[in-house]
Each structure stands twice: as structure tokens, then as C-alpha cells.
Design a protein around this motif. Structure first.
Motif: not given
Lengths: 259, 260
Positions: A122-123, A126-128, A130-131, A224-225
Motif C-alpha cells: 500500500t505504501m 500510494t507513493e509513500q 517514493d516520498a 505494482e498495479g
């Protein structure tokens, strides 16, 4: 037709090698991070609580009932040859050497490995993750290593609980249901169960803890996806870690036998 | 400061960017617009180094960042702030922990020392202190974006990248976010790159670039963009169906991402 088959086999083999390579490299990077950076202790302890304490109830339940059913089944066999006094040692050895570590590993794989994969997956979507990277946080140090270390450390403790509960479960069945003497049950355990049996079981559990947390973090980290991807990562983490636990159990047993 | 040279990105068999050449002016706000699925966010992630381009170069302060190691890239990240499309706040942390994460984890600051800095950044994005200990699930979309912005401002970046900052927000909140971005730009004079569909941002930005079919087809001043006779930008900013831009995007980006 033959060319197509060769192409298929080649493609599948390449994919398998790539997946295996990526899996091993992931662990190597985690190991390198563990050695070269400071362990996030508070995060590791939080994961130990998440993986360990929250799995305690199912481990106790599984251990107790496994001991009970092992006692019942052993009784049926031993009664035929008049060896009821050996039930204690059979239950204890079965639980300590095999059922305790394997069942604990499988139960925790179902509960915690899937939870790790779902959380990290989930992280990821939701780009967490990457953040964190853009904020210069080492994602391996922050997310991966605490989970792998926690899983590896906590599983022997959970297994120890499963072992105790299994032996107690067997005792309850032998003494209160089958009417055997408590002394027979306990003295047999004292005679036939050695310290190496317990340490062997705990070594197995350590390895299973490493497997389930490694698989869970790997599957989650590379999700992914979208939501479907998270679902797949979760399922794959349980299936892969369960298969790894069951197959590696044989090889570790063989290895421990020689030591 | 930021120079994109023949930047190409391929996922599976599909080219997303097909040779982007763009010089992004220093200390100004540049907006990259284009249809959904054109690869604007992919372009932004290549600028910050989250995605490696298949071909081409991204030059930041004279350094090509496309082939840097992870450690070297970490040094480059110090220059950047990235505001994610859906804020990408960490669910398990509250607002204070989200904003202070770099201070606590990377700079090893104590929570007590980090608190005044977090409060300052929170005020910068016009959020009250009572949001400090709320979790992302308790915040509205606009508040999340502002917390995301406050989080990036903690590191005082020289380059600020916004990935569709007003997507999913109502017009009033979108306006608030645009004004906030404008204020920050005026105050800190950063080099800002904004990926957006929202033409309202032209009122606040300096330059606009149109990404179409993997290439930059227009670059110009926001003040004069409405007077441009470039057929692509003319059609796009007016939302016309007639013109050189086809109705269907060149690829289904959702599928492309899965192929990656």
C-alpha cells in the motif's frame, strides 16, 4: 511447435532466474544496510510487537491443540503395542523438533507476512516509499530491516510458547482424558528429550522467521498495479513463505542431524 | 539549472517520452501541461531521479543525474522537494511526524527541537496548530496537500516539483493551493516545476510547456500563452475537440505502469 516449447521453457527459466536474483539481491541489500547503518530500535520493537505479541493467541491455540491431537493419535498407536508410557516423549519430541517450529512459522506467515506485504504494498502504490526516498530517508533502514530483524528474533520466542503449550496440551489429554499417570508422561520427557532438541527447534524457528519477514517485505516493497497488485503481493507472500518454510524444514532438519 | 536533453522513457514496448528537450528557467515557476496519460508525472519523476530515463540526460546544476549511484543521488535529493499528487503522507505517522520526518530521521533532531520548525512550516501553508497531532486519514484532500507541501519545505529545497497539486480538489480549494504555491514562489524564489491540467495556474506561474506525444511542442510565457497561435497550445488550453490533438491518448498509461 518444438520451437515454441523451447521458447516457452527458456522464457520461464529466465524469468525464474531474474526473480530469484532480485530476491537474493534484496536480502543482500538488507543485510548490508543492517551492517552499515544503525538499527532503528524503536521501529524494530514495534514490529516485534506487531509480528509477535499480536500472533501469540493463534500460536498458543495451534500449539495446544497440536499437542492434544498428537497425544490422542500416539495413544491409539502405542496402545496396540503396550507402550503408552512413551506418549510423553513422542508428544514432546514431535512438538519441539517439528510441529512447534513449522506450525508457528506457517501461522505467523499467514498472519504477519501477509500484513507486512499489504502494508508495504500500500505504501508503494500510494507513493509513500517514493516520498521517503525524496526526503532522503533510507527505505531499507526505515522499512525493510526492522521488519526482517523483528521477524527473525521474535519467531523463536513464539515457537517456545507453542512448544510449552503443545507439551501441556498433550499432558492434559494423557492425564485427564486417557487416564495415564502424570509421572509417566513427565519422566519420559525428562529421559528422552535433550537440550539439543529444543535448540534445534529454535534454530529452525529463527530461520522460518527470517524467511517469512524477508518474503513479506520483498513482495510488499516491489508491489505494482494498484489494489489488485496489493492483493496479489499479499497472497504471494503467504504462499511463497509457506512453501519455503515447508521445503527448507527438511534441509535444516538434515543439516542439524549432522551437527 | 535544470536541463532535459533528448529524454526518452520506455515501459515494456511503449515509449512514454520520445525525446524531451527543455531548459527550465531558474527561480521561476514552470508548468508542464498535457493530456492525461502523456507521461507528465513520469517526466517529473525522471527530473528528480525516481525513474531512470531509457535515453537522454537530466542536467541539474551541471551534473547529469541519470547515472548517479544511490549515495550520490541522496546528495542531489537535498536540492529537491517533491509534492506528490495525493500528498503521499505516511499513514502511520501524524502530521507532526510527517513534517518532521527528515529532521528526526536524517538530521537526528529531537522532537522538542523539531517542533518550532514544524510549527513554522505549518503556518507557512496556513494550517492551524491543532492539526499537528492528527493522522492523514483525519484530514481533507486540501489539508493533506498542504501538509505535503509543508513537509517538503522543511528541507528548504532549491527545486520544488509539484505533481498535479490540485487534482481532485474543488475550485475554491484549488485556488487556495495555487495562491499558496505563488506565495511560496515569491518568498523563496525556488525553481518550481508543476505538472498540471488546470489552466487556472497560468495566473500564478511564469512559463508553460506543452507535452504532447512524448515531446515538448510549446514553451512560452504564461502571460502570452492565450495569445499564442501554436495550434497545439491553442487547442489544449481552450479545451477544443477540433485540432491537431487527437481525442484518444497515445497509450493507456495504467497498463503501461503495470508492464513496468
Amino acid at each position: 511447435m518444438i520451437l515454441q516449447f523451447i521458447n516457452y521453457v527458456g522464457h520461464t527459466t529466465l524469468q525464474l532466474c531474474q526473480a530469484l536474483g532480485s530476491f537474493v539481491l534484496f536480502f543482500y541489500k538488507a543485510l548490508l544496510t543492517l551492517v552499515t547503518t544503525k538499527l532503528k530500535l524503536s521501529k524494530t520493537l514495534a514490529q516485534m510487537e506487531h509480528i509477535g505479541i499480536e500472533s501469540l493467541a493463534i500460536v498458543i491455540l495451534t500449539g495446544t491443540f497440536s499437542g492434544m491431537v498428537l497425544a490422542l493419535q500416539s495413544y491409539i498407536g502405542f496402545q496396540r503395542v503396550g507402550g503408552e508410557q512413551f506418549i510423553g516423549s513422542v508428544v514432546a519430541l514431535g512438538i519441539i523438533r517439528e510441529l512447534g517450529p513449522v506450525l508457528t512459522g506457517l501461522m505467523v506467515a499467514g498472519r504477519a507476512s501477509s500484513a507486512i506485504a499489504a502494508e508495504l504494498g500500500t505504501m508503494r502504490i500510494t507513493e509513500q516509499i517514493d516520498a521517503l526516498r525524496t526526503l532522503r530517508i533510507d527505505t531499507f533502514q526505515y522499512l525493510v530491516v526492522p521488519r526482517i530483524v523483528a521477524g527473525t528474533i521474535i519467531l523463536p520466542f513464539l515457537t517456545l510458547f507453542a512448544m510449552i503449550c503443545g507439551v501441556v496440551g498433550g499432558y492434559m489429554i494423557c492425564v485427564y482424558v486417557l487416564g495415564l499417570s502424570p509421572e509417566d508422561y513427565i519422566s519420559n520427557i525428562r529421559i528422552y528429550v535433550e537440550l539439543s532438541d529444543i535448540t534445534g527447534g529454535l534454530i529452525k524457528a529463527t530461520f522460518f522467521g527470517l524467511i517469512l519477514s524477508w518474503v513479506g517485505t520483498y513482495k510488499g516493497f516491489f508491489t505494482e498495479g494498484g489494489a489488485r497488485g496489493v492483493g496479489m503481493a499479499t497472497t504471494q507472500s503467504v504462499v511463497t513463505s509457506s512453501i519455503c518454510i515447508i521445503t527448507s524444514n527438511y534441509f535444516i532438519t538434515k543439516l542439524l542431524e549432522k551437527m | 539549472m535544470i536541463k532535459l536533453m533528448n529524454l526518452k522513457k520506455k515501459f515494456g514496448d511503449t515509449w512514454i517520452t520520445r525525446g524531451v528537450d527543455l531548459d527550465i528557467p531558474d527561480n521561476k515557476m514552470t508548468v508542464i501541461i498535457g493530456r492525461s496519460g502523456e507521461g507528465k508525472s513520469v517526466l517529473l519523476k525522471q527530473i528528480i531521479g525516481l525513474l531512470k530515463p531509457t535515453e537522454g540526460q537530466v542536467i541539474i546544476d551541471g551534473v547529469d543525474i541519470t547515472n548517479l549511484s544511490e549515495q550520490e543521488m541522496n546528495l542531489q535529493f537535498k536540492k529537491f522537494g517533491y509534492v506528490f499528487q495525493f500528498a503521499a503522507l505516511l499513514d502511520s505517522l501524524n502530521v507532526f511526524e510527517n513534517i518532521a520526518i527528515t529532521l528526526l530521521e536524517e538530521q537526528k533532531m529531537s522532537p522538542a527541537d523539531a517542533l518550532p520548525i514544524v510549527k513554522e512550516k505549518l503556518a507557512l501553508v496556513n494550517l492551524k496548530e491543532d492539526t499537528l497531532y492528527k493522522y492523514p486519514s483525519e484530514l481533507s484532500g486540501g489539508m493533506r496537500k498542504r501538509v505535503g507541501l509543508a513537509r517538503t519545505m522543511v528541507t528548504e529545497p532549491k527545486i520544488l516539483l509539484y505533481d498535479e497539486p490540485t487534482t481532485g480538489l474543488d475550485p475554491v480549494t484549488s485556488r487556495v493551493i495555487h495562491e499558496l504555491m505563488f506565495d511560496m514562489q515569491q518568498k523563496f524564489k525556488m525553481t518550481s516545476v508543476v505538472v498540471s491540467h488546470d489552466v487556472e495556474i497560468f495566473k500564478f506561474a511564469d512559463y508553460v510547456a506543452l507535452l504532447h506525444e512524448g515531446r515538448i511542442l510549446y514553451f512560452g510565457d504564461c502571460k502570452t500563452v492565450w495569445e499564442s497561435d501554436n495550434p497545439y497550445i491553442y487547442q489544449f488550453i481552450r479545451g477544443l475537440t477540433e485540432g491537431p490533438i487527437q481525442m484518444e491518448p497515445p497509450h493507456d498509461f495504467g497498463q503501461v505502469q503495470q508492464q513496468e
